[in-house]
Motif scaffolding. Structure first.
Motif, short mmCIF file in Angstrom:
data_model
loop_
_atom_site.label_atom_id
_atom_site.label_comp_id
_atom_site.label_asym_id
_atom_site.label_seq_id
_atom_site.Cartn_x
_atom_site.Cartn_y
_atom_site.Cartn_z
N ALA B 86 87.43 -95.52 29.59
CA ALA B 86 86.99 -95.54 28.31
C ALA B 86 86.44 -94.00 27.97
N HIS B 87 85.64 -93.53 28.75
CA HIS B 87 84.99 -92.21 28.36
C HIS B 87 85.26 -91.09 29.58
N ALA B 88 85.46 -89.89 29.46
CA ALA B 88 85.48 -88.82 30.46
C ALA B 88 84.65 -87.56 30.22
N ILE B 89 84.19 -86.83 31.24
CA ILE B 89 83.29 -85.98 31.42
C ILE B 89 84.09 -84.80 32.01
N PRO B 90 83.72 -83.61 31.32
CA PRO B 90 84.55 -82.35 32.18
C PRO B 90 83.42 -81.97 33.12
N VAL B 91 84.17 -81.43 34.43
CA VAL B 91 83.29 -81.11 35.55
C VAL B 91 83.81 -79.86 35.85
N THR B 92 82.70 -78.94 36.37
CA THR B 92 83.08 -77.90 37.08
C THR B 92 82.54 -77.93 38.54
N TYR B 93 83.24 -77.05 39.24
CA TYR B 93 82.77 -77.11 40.71
C TYR B 93 83.32 -75.84 41.50
N ALA B 94 82.34 -75.48 42.08
CA ALA B 94 82.75 -74.11 42.93
C ALA B 94 82.77 -74.56 44.55
N GLY B 95 83.61 -74.39 45.16
CA GLY B 95 83.59 -75.05 46.57
C GLY B 95 84.90 -75.48 47.02
N VAL B 96 85.01 -75.90 48.41
CA VAL B 96 86.25 -76.68 48.88
C VAL B 96 86.06 -77.88 48.34
N LEU B 97 87.20 -78.64 47.99
CA LEU B 97 87.44 -79.87 47.53
C LEU B 97 87.87 -80.83 48.83
N PRO B 98 87.48 -82.00 49.13
CA PRO B 98 87.66 -82.73 50.15
C PRO B 98 89.21 -83.05 50.13
N ASP B 99 89.82 -83.35 51.56
CA ASP B 99 91.22 -83.59 51.56
C ASP B 99 91.71 -84.73 50.48
N LEU B 100 90.98 -85.59 50.39
CA LEU B 100 91.27 -86.84 49.67
C LEU B 100 91.56 -86.56 47.98
N PHE B 101 91.01 -85.36 47.81
CA PHE B 101 90.91 -85.17 46.31
C PHE B 101 92.25 -84.74 45.62
N ARG B 102 92.58 -85.65 44.95
CA ARG B 102 93.75 -85.59 43.92
C ARG B 102 93.69 -86.20 42.55
N GLU B 103 94.47 -85.66 41.39
CA GLU B 103 94.37 -86.54 40.40
C GLU B 103 94.72 -88.00 40.52
N GLY B 104 93.87 -89.13 39.78
CA GLY B 104 93.87 -90.45 39.96
C GLY B 104 93.16 -90.94 41.09
N GLN B 105 92.73 -90.17 41.91
CA GLN B 105 91.58 -90.46 43.33
C GLN B 105 90.16 -90.57 42.40
N GLY B 106 89.68 -91.72 43.28
CA GLY B 106 88.05 -91.77 42.98
C GLY B 106 87.23 -90.64 43.42
N VAL B 107 86.22 -90.22 42.74
CA VAL B 107 85.41 -89.17 43.29
C VAL B 107 83.98 -89.56 42.83
N VAL B 108 83.16 -88.96 43.64
CA VAL B 108 81.75 -89.21 43.11
C VAL B 108 81.01 -87.59 43.29
N THR B 109 80.45 -87.01 42.17
CA THR B 109 79.99 -85.59 42.24
C THR B 109 78.53 -85.61 41.86
N LEU B 110 77.98 -84.92 42.66
CA LEU B 110 76.49 -84.72 42.23
C LEU B 110 76.14 -83.16 41.45
N GLY B 111 75.44 -83.37 40.39
CA GLY B 111 75.11 -82.31 39.63
C GLY B 111 74.34 -82.54 38.65
N ARG B 112 74.50 -81.61 37.55
CA ARG B 112 73.59 -81.92 36.11
C ARG B 112 74.42 -81.81 35.06
N LEU B 113 74.28 -82.35 34.06
CA LEU B 113 75.00 -82.38 32.84
C LEU B 113 74.25 -81.15 32.01
N GLY B 114 75.05 -80.14 31.60
CA GLY B 114 74.56 -79.10 30.75
C GLY B 114 74.57 -79.53 29.41
#
Lengths: 267, 176
Positions: B86-114
């Protein structure tokens, strides 16, 4: 000697056949002599079956089953992790049932079985947590997170440890067993939380793949070795607990004989 | 009433009380027990998050939204959008992404909404779904056009979880 020792043993503690050959309901199995005879006959078969199933299941799972398309070879941790998780929960259910029997019917064998069950339960829960952590680092990118599933399994581990420690913490074994039984029954509220945490809340841990209403979301080439391992580990768990309970009954019997001998020496 | 029966009723009553208390407590803490919030929770105003407060945002990596780059300090950086349909939020991240990370994959990100609506993540965890299949089955499903991993989760297990590899590769038959 035999004559004197059986007379001074607590009720049902001797090797003598029970007065009523077939007692009512559960008390049929409360007789330690009958338990030792019956379990002695079952134990070799149980151990043999566990070894046979594991001898087939483990190579099948760890060597011959295919890798996962996305997890690669890391998927093989599943074959240890999932049976241990099932045993941690199923074993706890057994502990709760045994505790309820011990509290309501004052069944002495149930007390002993619970006492011998909890260290094994703590061990399988520790293995479940350890293998999960090893899987989590390459797959999720972290060893541990405080999500509902992981936290509730950690609580389950502490319940197992707490029970094992509590029943051994009293000089009066019966008092310790009663305290342990109450702790075990209070801890039962944690079981549905462990099972349904992945459905009730957002968690990092994935939902159930096998024990769910639709078809398992797991290909049969991965599912069947997993079920074989689960069966093998369950049989091994049962054999281990039965052997420990037998040893505990014999230990208690030796102690009773020693007390009787000491009393005779006094007289 | 015998003592046995009295003990049994006492046990049942205690169990009932304890179960009710636990259920009520867990219901009361419902909002705090979630590990992550979805974009709809944040943008739909279901759970307002105070600005500059750290929280976990979870969902699927939107298809075609991933851009990898190298940051000013030479570390890998990534921009992607986390969506729940329904909704989407843009995310920026500096660092190494985990192996499983790809488009269509579930992710959980920790951070702050600017204030600009961009979520600045300090940690990205990949979320695995409950599907397990050998590479050949995944390839067969993709070849048959039955499933595109970038588009999200695999199709229902009943259409591919079969002993007959030929059936898994083909389109769902009339039986399924």
């Amino acid at each position: 000697m035999d004559d004197a020792s059986t007379r001074t043993l607590p009720a049902g503690g001797g090797a003598a056949p029970p007065r009523r050959s077939a007692g009512r309901g559960l008390h049929r199995f409360a007789n330690p002599g009958r338990f030792l005879r019956l379990s002695g006959r079952i134990l070799p078969w149980l151990t043999g079956a566990a070894l046979a199933v594991l001898a087939v299941g483990l190579p099948w799972a760890l060597v011959f089953s295919p890798a996962d398309w996305q997890q690669g070879e890391t998927v093989r941790l599943l074959y240890i992790h999932v049976p241990m998780a099932w045993l941690a929960m199923g074993g706890y259910l057994g502990l709760a049932i045994g505790s309820a029997i011990a509290l309501v019917w004052r069944h002495p064998l149930a007390d002993l079985a619970c006492r011998e069950l909890s260290p094994v339960g703590a061990a399988v829960t520790a293995l479940c947590l350890a293998t999960g952590s090893l899987w989590g680092k390459p797959m999720w990118g972290t060893w541990w997170v405080w999500d509902a599933r992981l936290t509730s399994v950690l609580v389950l581990f502490f319940l197992w440890l707490g029970h094992a420690a509590l029943v051994r913490a009293f000089d009066d074994a019966e008092r310790g067993a009663r305290m342990g039984a109450i702790l075990a029954l209070i801890g039962v509220v944690n079981l549905p939380v462990v099972k349904f945490s992945v459905d009730w809340w957002n968690t990092l841990h994935q939902p159930a793949s096998v024990t769910r209403i639709n078809a398992p979301a797991m290909h049969v080439d991965i599912l069947y070795p997993l079920l074989a391992c689960a069966l093998g580990f369950t049989l091994a768990f049962a054999a281990l607990v039965l052997a420990r309970t037998r040893a505990a009954v014999m230990e208690r019997r030796i102690r009773a004989l020693q007390v009787a001998a000491a009393r005779r020496a006094d007289a | 009433m015998t003592r046995k029966r009295r003990r049994m009723w006492l046990l049942l009553l205690c169990g009932l009380g304890l179960g009710t208390a636990t259920a009520l407590t867990l219901t009361a803490f419902q909002d705090n027990l979630v590990f992550f919030r979805s974009p709809s929770d944040i943008l739909g105003g279901v759970q307002a998050v105070p600005p500059e407060r750290a929280f976990r945002l979870g969902g699927l990596v939107e298809q075609g939204s991933l851009e990898r780059a190298t940051g000013a300090d030479g570390r890998p950086a990534a921009r992607f959008r986390v969506t729940d349909g329904a909704h989407a939020i843009p995310v920026t991240y500096a660092g190494v992404l985990p192996d499983l990370f790809r488009e269509g994959q579930g992710v959980v990100t920790l951070g702050r909404l600017g204030p600009d609506g961009v979520f600045r993540a300090s940690e990205v965890l990949a979320r695995h779904d409950e599907t397990y299949m050998p590479p050949e089955v995944a390839d067969a499903l993709k070849r048959a056009g039955h499933w595109n991993p970038q588009g999200g989760a695999a199709p229902p297990a009943a259409t591919w979880n079969t002993l007959d590899p030929g059936r898994a590769a083909g389109p769902p038959g009339p039986r399924s």
